[in-house]
Enzyme design. Sequence first.
Site, PDB file in Angstrom:
ATOM      1  N   GLY A  22     -11.649  -5.674  -8.094  1.00 41.62           N
ATOM      2  CA  GLY A  22     -12.314  -4.453  -8.560  1.00 41.62           C
ATOM      3  C   GLY A  22     -13.806  -4.572  -8.802  1.00 41.62           C
ATOM      4  N   ARG A 101      -3.978  -1.684   1.732  1.00 39.54           N
ATOM      5  CA  ARG A 101      -2.876  -1.113   2.504  1.00 39.54           C
ATOM      6  C   ARG A 101      -3.421  -0.069   3.467  1.00 39.54           C
ATOM      7  NH1 ARG A 101       1.661  -2.601  -0.034  1.00 39.54           N
ATOM      8  NH2 ARG A 101       3.012  -1.234   1.173  1.00 39.54           N
ATOM      9  N   ILE A 102      -2.769   0.031   4.616  1.00 38.77           N
ATOM     10  CA  ILE A 102      -3.163   1.055   5.590  1.00 38.77           C
ATOM     11  C   ILE A 102      -2.552   2.385   5.134  1.00 38.77           C
ATOM     12  CG2 ILE A 102      -2.942   1.798   7.986  1.00 38.77           C
ATOM     13  CD1 ILE A 102      -4.418  -0.660   8.083  1.00 38.77           C
ATOM     14  N   LEU A 103      -3.349   3.418   5.110  1.00 42.59           N
ATOM     15  CA  LEU A 103      -2.847   4.736   4.720  1.00 42.59           C
ATOM     16  C   LEU A 103      -2.335   5.468   5.966  1.00 42.59           C
ATOM     17  CD1 LEU A 103      -5.769   5.593   2.299  1.00 42.59           C
ATOM     18  CD2 LEU A 103      -3.389   5.127   1.629  1.00 42.59           C
ATOM     19  N   ASN A 117     -14.092   4.052   2.958  1.00 42.14           N
ATOM     20  CA  ASN A 117     -13.666   2.668   2.736  1.00 42.14           C
ATOM     21  C   ASN A 117     -14.874   1.749   2.868  1.00 42.14           C
ATOM     22  OD1 ASN A 117     -11.836   0.377   2.612  1.00 42.14           O
ATOM     23  ND2 ASN A 117     -12.107   0.159   4.829  1.00 42.14           N
ATOM     24  N   HIS A 119     -15.867  -2.130   3.962  1.00 38.66           N
ATOM     25  CA  HIS A 119     -15.305  -3.275   4.700  1.00 38.66           C
ATOM     26  C   HIS A 119     -16.374  -4.355   4.834  1.00 38.66           C
ATOM     27  CE1 HIS A 119     -12.584  -5.332   7.416  1.00 38.66           C
ATOM     28  NE2 HIS A 119     -13.601  -5.509   8.233  1.00 38.66           N
TER      29      HIS A 119
END
Length: 213
Positions: A22, A101-103, A117, A119
């Site tokens: 986080g 996780r992939i949505l 997102n 990355h």
Amino acid sequence: MNLLIQRKAKQLKVGVLASGRGSNLQALIGAVKTGTPAVKLVGVASDKAEAEALRRAEKAGLPARAFPPAFFGSRREQERALEFWFEELEADLLVLAGYMRILSEDFIRGVGCPIINIHPALLPAFPGLHPQRRALEAGVRYSGCTVHFVDAGMDTGPIILQQTVPVYEADTEESLSERILREEHLLLPEAVRLIAAGKVRQEGRRVRIERDA
Ligand code: GAR
């Protein structure tokens, strides 16, 4: 040309999804507190009950809730629960800050607001897992981080902002990750700020950013 977010209120309500440490969430919390009055963080969700991100959210006085997949009958049910929660919080934007996780396409369509997102690589290079390690193995001289809109692919959505960092001969996965992370902590709040200011527009796969006056 599409104005990405139709601002209904003075503040953009932002929900966050995070799976782990986080630190990007913390950077957002800090940026909102000190200099982004147009943004309101409305809640932090995680797929991991033990995620430090949830503790950080609680400490900042934000609603924090775990949605562990094992607790739900299916992936769709877990995602529906997330959808309901963010709907209840009236989120205008979702930020994936280390959500691992992939949505599904159903979630992306169903949640009714844009999702971004962060990355730790210069997409489209090194999508997916361990991008810093793979950048080192590939021998690139520069890597960095990317903030992009989320689509149903793996780190494939339209790119909003990127920041490069050099890769040094002596780098390890840890040292490169740290250098990139420092930039992530600036880039993600900046992307949210620009969206809240109504300065981000999407034209097909290209994202246009209006310069600050
Ligand atoms: C960050 O480096 C983020 O870019 C990455 O996970 C880390 C989370 O750190 N995300 C991905 O790899 C997503 N594909 P944090 O929990 O300290 O913010």
